[in-house]
Design an enzyme around this catalytic site. Structure first.
Site, PDB file in Angstrom:
ATOM      1  N   CYS A  68      37.018   1.128  82.931  1.00 14.02           N
ATOM      2  CA  CYS A  68      38.263   0.186  82.252  1.00 14.02           C
ATOM      3  C   CYS A  68      37.239  -1.011  80.968  1.00 14.02           C
ATOM      4  O   CYS A  68      36.120   0.049  79.910  1.00 14.02           O
ATOM      5  CB  CYS A  68      37.614  -0.869  83.215  1.00 14.02           C
ATOM      6  N   ARG A 116      41.160   3.558  77.115  1.00 20.11           N
ATOM      7  CA  ARG A 116      39.655   3.722  78.135  1.00 20.11           C
ATOM      8  C   ARG A 116      40.789   3.366  79.804  1.00 20.11           C
ATOM      9  O   ARG A 116      40.541   3.481  80.723  1.00 20.11           O
ATOM     10  CB  ARG A 116      38.831   3.113  78.231  1.00 20.11           C
ATOM     11  N   TRP A 145      41.793   0.310  84.900  1.00 26.21           N
ATOM     12  CA  TRP A 145      42.036   1.222  85.655  1.00 26.21           C
ATOM     13  C   TRP A 145      42.125   1.123  87.403  1.00 26.21           C
ATOM     14  O   TRP A 145      40.887   1.304  87.300  1.00 26.21           O
ATOM     15  CB  TRP A 145      41.285   1.687  84.593  1.00 26.21           C
ATOM     16  N   ASN A 205      33.019  -3.757  85.477  1.00 26.01           N
ATOM     17  CA  ASN A 205      33.212  -2.434  85.221  1.00 26.01           C
ATOM     18  C   ASN A 205      32.871  -1.444  86.161  1.00 26.01           C
ATOM     19  O   ASN A 205      31.965  -1.364  86.011  1.00 26.01           O
ATOM     20  CB  ASN A 205      33.231  -1.981  83.925  1.00 26.01           C
ATOM     21  N   GLY A 206      33.315  -0.275  86.682  1.00 26.33           N
ATOM     22  CA  GLY A 206      32.451   0.313  88.394  1.00 26.33           C
ATOM     23  C   GLY A 206      32.945  -0.040  89.204  1.00 26.33           C
ATOM     24  O   GLY A 206      33.684  -0.572  89.453  1.00 26.33           O
ATOM     25  N   GLU A 228      42.149  26.074  81.103  1.00 25.78           N
ATOM     26  CA  GLU A 228      41.850  24.838  81.117  1.00 25.78           C
ATOM     27  C   GLU A 228      43.134  24.108  80.303  1.00 25.78           C
ATOM     28  O   GLU A 228      44.053  23.524  80.130  1.00 25.78           O
ATOM     29  CB  GLU A 228      41.307  24.491  79.191  1.00 25.78           C
ATOM     30  N   LYS A 261      45.846  21.509  80.960  1.00 28.10           N
ATOM     31  CA  LYS A 261      45.965  20.458  79.334  1.00 28.10           C
ATOM     32  C   LYS A 261      47.529  20.215  80.297  1.00 28.10           C
ATOM     33  O   LYS A 261      47.959  18.758  79.994  1.00 28.10           O
ATOM     34  CB  LYS A 261      46.222  21.049  78.225  1.00 28.10           C
ATOM     35  N   GLU A 298      47.796  17.334  82.591  1.00 27.29           N
ATOM     36  CA  GLU A 298      47.420  16.117  82.971  1.00 27.29           C
ATOM     37  C   GLU A 298      48.653  15.153  81.317  1.00 27.29           C
ATOM     38  O   GLU A 298      48.914  13.866  82.044  1.00 27.29           O
ATOM     39  CB  GLU A 298      46.032  16.276  81.543  1.00 27.29           C
ATOM     40  N   HIS A 327      46.486  38.789  94.807  1.00 24.48           N
ATOM     41  CA  HIS A 327      45.828  37.691  96.097  1.00 24.48           C
ATOM     42  C   HIS A 327      46.451  35.988  96.617  1.00 24.48           C
ATOM     43  O   HIS A 327      45.989  36.263  97.347  1.00 24.48           O
ATOM     44  CB  HIS A 327      44.396  38.262  95.518  1.00 24.48           C
ATOM     45  N   LYS A 358      39.895   7.764  79.970  1.00 23.71           N
ATOM     46  CA  LYS A 358      39.585   8.530  78.973  1.00 23.71           C
ATOM     47  C   LYS A 358      37.550   9.084  79.369  1.00 23.71           C
ATOM     48  O   LYS A 358      37.892  10.557  79.341  1.00 23.71           O
ATOM     49  CB  LYS A 358      39.427   7.961  77.509  1.00 23.71           C
TER      50      LYS A 358
END
Lengths: 384, 604
Positions: free
Chosen positions: B2, B27, B73, B99-100, B480, B484, B487, B503, B599
Site C-alpha cells: 500500500c 502500488r 490494497w 502498511n504491512g 513467464e 504475463k 496477470e 504426462h 507491484k
C-alpha cells in the site's frame, strides 16, 4: 511558447531503413534527425515540445520518453492515419494554447533561425513562414515575396516555371486561429500545411522570415552519408573500447559501448552507433554504422550505411564510390553510395557489394557472394 | 504494497497529500483516504476506489497544513469505505495509516473490545489508534503513547499517525519501507520517494525499529529509545521518468524500453575480447572457487529469471544451483553455509518474502548477494553484496524489462563465476558474451514485428485457455509467458516443460486452447516439436517462436527469433509479452493495474 514537431511521416524514398523506423529517427552523427531538431528547438529557448507521431511511433516514444534527457517537456499527439502535414498540425490542437512554432522533424535547422521565427511571431502575431534561398527551388514550395509579405506559393513547379529561388524552409509560426483555417481548407486527399498557406497568402496574411543558417534535408539514402559527413565531429563515448592498435582518424563519432578491435581503422566521416563492433583489421570510411551492427575482421566498408544489428562478415568488400541508383523508378546518376545493408541483414564473409547495392532488412547473403542492385527485404542471396 | 504519504509544512496539505497518493497509486488501488490536522482535531476523508474517487470526496482546499494519507490494497477485510485508511480511535482524535500486517491484532482487538472500545472496520490497523487512545488517557504525550504501543505490536509495518492537538506526524518502521523528504520549511513522508519527488529531493530513509517525529522543520529519529542521526541522501533520478511517454500503458512502454534497458545492464561490464566480465563485485576468487552450491531465492517473475540463470550458471560455472520460491525457502540440511552463496533476485528490493529468505540464509552464516533494480532498497542493505540490473524504473505491475535485464545480468554473473572457477575458457566466454551483447538488437527486431504479434493475438484472444511449452531455457520462458497472460488478461494460462505435456496437461488440450511453443536455440527445439505434434493432433492451434524455421510446417503461426545462442529464448519472451499485452488490451483490461495485484509485495 510551444513547438509542434511533425514526425508522423514514413519516408518511403529511404527504404529499407524506414521500414522499421520513421524518417526522423534516421541517424546522422549517431543522433536521430529529430534529436538534432529537438536540441535546436531547445536552444532557441522553447522547452515544451509536442511531437505529432504516427508511423512507427514506438521508436520515437522510446527514444525521447518525456524529454527529460534533453531538458524539455515532450508530449505526444497521435496522428493515426497519415493524412498530410496540415492534418498532423490539427492533431496538436488540444496540446497548444497560444501562438506556437511548427516544424518538420526530419529537417535539421539552426536554433537562430527558429528564434527568428519566434521573434517575428511574437511581434506580429500573424502566420509566419521561414523562407530561404535554394539552388534547386523546384524541389520545394517556391515563394514570391513583396517586402516581408508572402504573395504566392507554388509547390514544386517545373524548373523553368519557378518564379524565384526563395523557398519554404518548413518552419512556421502560427496562432491558434490556424486550426480553423486548416479545417476550412478543402484538399483532395491529404491536407498539407501549404494548402492552407496558399489560401492565407491570397488574403495577405503570411509574413516571411528569411533564414540565415543552413538547413539540411535528407531525401535519399546517400544524403545520409553526405549529411553525416558534414556534421559529424570527433567524439568518443567513455564506455567505448578502442584497441590500442586500432586507429580512429578524423571526424568520427564513436557511440556507447562500441568495440574497435586490434588493427582496425575507422576513417573520417564515419559514425559508429551504440554497441557497434568493428572487427580486427577492418577499414570503415565515410559510413553510417547503426547501433548493434557488427563489421567482421578484415572487411572494407566505404560510403555505406550499415543497418541496426546487421552483420557484415569477415573480408566483405563494400568498395564505395559513385554509381547510378534507382529510387521509386527514377535513376539517380553518379551518387556517392557504396551500399546499404538493411537492419538485421547478414552479409556472409568475403562477399563483395557493387557500388550502389541496397540490401533490404533481414537479407541473408551467402558466404562468398556478389551482390548488386536493390534486393528486397527477407531475400536470400545465393553464391552464383 | 500500500502507499503512505504525509505532509507537515505551511501550505495547504490536502492537494499535496492527494497528489502524493496519485503518484503512489500504482502500488495499491482499492481504496484511499487522508487525515487532516484541523483545529484541535482530526478530519478524515476516505473512500473505496482510486485516488480520483477520493479527490471527488474531499473539499477543494482546507486550512490544514499537516496530514497523512494512504492508498490501500486489501489484506485484512474487503475494500469498503470503513476498511479504508486512515483509521481512528473512539474519540476520533487519533488517526493512523499503516502498511504491512500486525500479526497479533486478534488478541489486541479482543482485549480492546473487552475494555469497551468500538471498532469500525475489519482491519488489523485499527487496533493501533485504540491502543494509543488508552495510552493518551493515561496521561502520556503522543510520542510516549506511540512508543508504548509500538512495543506491543508484532509483525511488519510502516505506520504514520497524527493526533488531535499536535502538529507533529509520528512514524514507525518495521520491515516495511518509509522515508522522509526534506523541503524548504516543509517535510514530506512517503512509503516510496515517488510520493513527493517533485517537491523534495533530499531524503532520509528510516531503518527497522526507528520511531520518528516529523515537523515542518524536519525529522528526529530514535532507535531503542536513543536519539539517532539518519543520513540525508540526494535523489538524482526523476519522477518524470515514470511518465507514460506517449504509450497507452506503462507496460507497453516498458516492453519497448527493453533494448535500452539491456544496453544499460551491459554497459561497461563486458570485455568479450578477453572473455571477462567486470561486475564490481567483492566476491573473493578463493570464495567462488570453494562454492558447493548457489541458491537463488525469488518470487514471481524474478523466480523465472532465477530458473533461467540457474541453467546458465550450472552449465558455465560448474556449480550446483538450486532455485527456491522465497516463501518456501529454508536453509535445509546437507549444506555447508560457508560454501553456499544465496542470491536474492527482486526488482523492487522490497519483496518481503525474498527479504525474509535472505535473512534466514544470512543467519546460518551463508554469504548473500542481492540482484535488484533499486539502489538503496532494503535488500541491498540486508545482503553482503549487491548487483544492479540497471533497468530504470518499472511502473507496470506486470514485470517486463526487468525480467530480461535480470537474466542478462545473471548471465554475466554466470560467465564471471565460470571464469574465476576456471570452468569456462576465454573463447567460450567470448562467444557467450557475444550472444549477450546481441540481445538489444535481437529484442528490437522482435519489437519491430509487433503488428504481427497483434494479429496473432486478435486471432486467438477469445480462446478458452492458453498453454505455453518449452524445454531447457525455454521452460522458464514458458512459465513467464503464462504468468504475463494470467496477470493482465485474467485468462487461464499455464506453462509447462514441453515433455510434461503428455504426462497430464494434454488432457486439457482442445481446439479451443492455443499452445505457444518456444522453439529457439537453447530450448531443445527438436524435442519440443514432438510435443507440438501431440498438441496439433488434438486440434490445438500452435504458435511457435522459432529460430531457423525448424518445424515451420507444423505451426499455425510463427514468430521469428534471431539466433543468439542461449539468449534466444529471451527474445521469444518478448513476443510472449506482446502477445499477453495485446490479448489483455483487446479485452479492455486494466493492464497497468491488474485486479488483486500490486507491484511490489511487501507483506508475507
Amino acid at each position: 511558447m510551444k513547438a509542434v514537431i511533425l514526425v508522423a511521416g514514413e519516408g518511403t524514398r529511404l527504404q529499407p531503413l524506414t521500414e522499421s523506423r520513421p524518417k526522423p529517427m534516421l541517424r546522422v552523427a549517431n543522433r536521430p534527425l529529430l534529436e538534432h531538431v529537438v536540441t535546436a528547438v531547445r536552444d532557441a529557448g522553447i522547452d515544451e515540445i509536442v511531437l505529432v507521431v504516427g508511423y512507427r511511433r514506438e521508436r520515437i516514444q522510446s527514444y525521447f520518453g518525456d524529454g527529460d534527457d534533453w531538458g524539455v517537456d515532450v508530449t505526444y499527439a497521435i496522428q493515426e492515419k497519415q493524412l498530410g502535414t496540415g492534418h498532423a498540425v490539427l492533431q496538436a490542437e488540444s496540446f497548444v494554447e497560444g501562438p506556437f512554432v511548427a516544424l518538420n522533424g526530419d529537417r535539421i535547422v539552426e536554433s537562430d533561425d527558429i528564434e527568428r521565427v519566434v521573434d517575428a511571431l511574437r511581434e506580429t502575431g500573424e502566420t509566419t513562414l521561414a523562407v530561404s534561398r535554394a539552388s534547386r527551388p523546384s524541389d520545394y514550395g517556391v515563394v514570391s515575396l513583396e517586402g516581408d509579405s508572402v504573395v504566392d506559393i507554388v509547390e514544386k513547379p517545373p524548373k523553368h516555371a519557378a518564379p524565384s529561388d526563395v523557398v519554404n524552409a518548413g518552419i512556421y509560426g502560427f496562432s491558434p486561429s490556424i486550426f480553423d483555417a486548416l479545417r476550412e481548407t478543402t484538399a483532395e486527399g491529404e491536407l498539407a500545411v501549404t494548402d492552407t498557406l496558399e489560401r492565407l497568402v491570397g488574403a495577405g496574411e503570411v509574413e516571411a522570415v528569411m533564414l540565415n543558417g543552413q538547413w539540411i534535408d535528407v531525401s535519399y539514402l546517400w544524403d545520409l552519408l553526405r549529411v553525416n559527413a558534414s556534421i559529424v565531429t570527433a567524439e568518443t563515448a567513455e564506455s567505448a573500447q578502442i584497441d590500442a592498435s586500432a586507429s580512429v582518424l578524423g571526424d568520427v563519432a564513436v557511440g556507447d559501448d562500441v568495440r574497435v578491435r586490434p588493427g582496425a581503422r575507422v576513417l573520417t566521416g564515419t559514425a559508429l552507433g551504440d554497441s557497434a563492433t568493428v572487427g580486427a583489421n577492418a577499414v570503415v570510411a565515410n559510413s553510417v554504422v547503426l547501433p548493434d551492427a557488427t563489421i567482421g575482421a578484415g572487411a572494407v566498408v566505404r560510403d555505406a550505411v550499415v543497418g541496426e544489428n546487421a552483420t557484415v562478415g569477415p573480408n566483405v568488400t563494400v568498395e564505395g564510390g559513385e554509381s547510378d541508383v534507382p529510387v521509386n523508378g527514377r535513376v539517380h546518376a553518379d551518387v556517392r553510395l557504396g551500399g546499404v545493408v538493411g537492419d538485421n541483414a547478414h552479409v556472409g564473409g568475403a562477399t563483395t557489394l557493387a557500388p550502389g547495392t541496397v540490401l533490404g532488412n533481414r537479407v541473408d547473403v551467402e558466404t562468398g557472394s556478389h551482390a548488386d542492385g536493390r534486393i528486397e527485404s527477407d531475400a536470400l542471396v545465393r553464391r552464383a | 504494497m500500500c502507499g503512505i504519504v504525509g505532509y507537515a509544512g505551511r501550505r495547504d496539505a490536502l492537494p499535496l497529500l492527494t497528489g502524493g497518493l496519485f503518484n503512489l497509486e500504482y502500488r495499491g488501488y482499492d481504496s484511499a483516504g487522508v487525515a487532516l490536522r484541523e483545529g484541535d482535531g482530526v478530519t478524515v476523508y476516505k473512500t473505496v476506489g482510486e485516488v480520483d474517487a477520493l479527490r471527488a470526496e474531499v473539499p477543494v482546499s482546507s486550512e490544514a497544513t499537516v496530514g497523512i494519507g494512504h492508498t490501500r490494497w486489501s489484506t485484512h477485510g474487503k475494500p469498503t469505505d470503513e476498511n479504508a485508511h486512515p483509521h481512528t480511535d473512539c474519540t476520533g482524535d487519533v488517526a493512523v495509516v499503516h502498511n504491512g500486517i500486525i500479526d497479533n491484532y486478534d488478541a489486541l482487538k479482543a482485549e480492546l473490545e473487552g475494555e469497551g472500545h468500538t471498532f469500525a472496520s475489519a482491519t488489523d490497523t485499527e487496533v493501533v489508534p485504540h491502543l494509543v487512545e488508552d495510552e493518551l488517557a493515561d496521561g502520556k504525550s503522543a510520542k510516549e503513547a506511540f512508543r508504548a504501543v509500538l512495543d506491543r505490536l508484532e509483525g511488519s509495518f510502516a505506520l504514520a499517525m497524527v493526533v488531535g492537538d499536535s502538529d507533529e506526524i509520528y512514524l514507525a518502521r518495521q520491515d516495511s519501507p518509509l522515508c522522509v523528504g526534506h523541503g524548504d520549511g516543509e517535510t514530506f513522508v512517503g512509503s516510496d520517494v515517488t510520493a513527493f519527488l517533485e517537491h523534495a529531493r533530499e531524503v532520509t530513509y528510516l531503518e527497522n525499529g526507528d520511531l520518528a517525529v516529523v515537523t515542518l522543520d524536519g525529522v528526529t529519529v530514535e532507535h531503542d529509545g536513543e536519539s539517532v542521526e539518519r543520513p540525508v541522501e540526494q535523489i538524482e533520478w526523476d519522477a518524470d521518468a515514470a511518465e507514460k511517454g506517449g504509450y497507452e500503458h506503462y507496460m507497453l512502454k516498458e516492453i519497448h524500453e527493453q533494448p535500452q534497458a539491456l544496453r544499460q545492464a551491459l554497459s561497461g561490464r563486458v570485455d568479450e575480447l578477453q572473455g571477462t566480465v567486470d561486475l564490481g563485485l567483492d566476491l573473493p576468487a578463493e570464495y567462488l572457487r570453494s562454492l558447493e552450491e548457489i541458491q537463488i531465492v525469488a518470487c514471481g517473475t524474478s523466480y523465472h529469471a532465477g530458473l533461467y540463470a540457474a541453467h546458465l550458471i550450472e552449465t558455465h560455472a560448474d556449480v550446483r544451483v538450486t532455485v527456491h520460491v522465497a516463501s518456501e525457502y529454508a536453509f535445509r540440511g546437507g549444506r555447508d553455509p560457508w560454501r553456499t552463496l544465496v542470491v536474492a533476485v527482486t526488482q523492487s528490493g522490497e519483496t518481503a518474502e525474498t527479504l525474509g529468505a535472505l535473512r534466514d540464509a544470512a543467519r546460518t552464516g551463508a554469504r548473500t548477494l542481492a540482484v535488484t533494480n533499486t539502489v538503496g532498497s532494503s535488500v541491498t542493505r540486508a545482503a553482503d553484496d549487491a548487483l544492479y540490473i540497471r533497468a530504470g524504473p518499472e511502473i507496470g505491475v506486470a514485470a517486463t524489462k526487468t525480467f530480461v535485464s535480470q537474466v542478462a545480468t545473471l548471465a554475466l554473473f554466470a560467465v564471471h563465476v565460470g571464469r574465476v572457477r576456471g570452468t569456462l575458457s576465454a573463447t567460450e566466454a567470448s562467444a557467450i558474451l557475444g550472444d549477450v551483447r546481441g540481445l538489444p538488437g535481437a529484442v528490437q527486431q522482435a519489437l519491430d514485428a509487433d503488428e504481427q504479434v497483434r494479429a496473432v493475438a486478435e486471432e486467438y484472444a477469445d480462446s478458452e485457455a492458453f498453454f505455453f511449452i518449452g524445454r531447457h531455457l525455454g521452460h522458464p520462458v514458458a512459465l513467464e509467458g503464462a504468468l504475463k497472460l494470467k496477470e493482465i488478461s485474467y485468462d487461464h494460462a499455464e506453462g509447462f516443460p514441453a515433455g510434461e505435456l503428455k504426462h497430464g496437461p494434454l488432457a486439457l488440450v482442445t481446439e479451443q486452447t492455443p499452445v505457444l511453443a518456444v522453439l529457439t536455440d537453447g530450448a531443445n527445439a527438436d524435442a519440443t516439436l514432438n510435443s507440438v505434434k501431440e498438441a496439433e493432433s488434438r486440434g490445438a492451434p500452435v504458435i511457435g517462436c522459432l529460430s531457423d524455421g525448424r518445424g515451420e510446417k507444423l505451426l499455425d503461426d510463427t514468430l521469428d527469433v534471431p539466433e543468439i545462442g542461449e539468449m534466444s529464448p529471451l527474445v521469444a519472451n518478448v513476443y510472449l509479452q506482446l502477445f499477453a499485452y495485446h490479448v489483455a488490451n483487446l479485452k479492455g483490461r486494466a493492464i497497468d493495474k491488474p485486479r488483486n495485484l500490486a507491484k511490489s509485495v511487501t507483506v508475507e
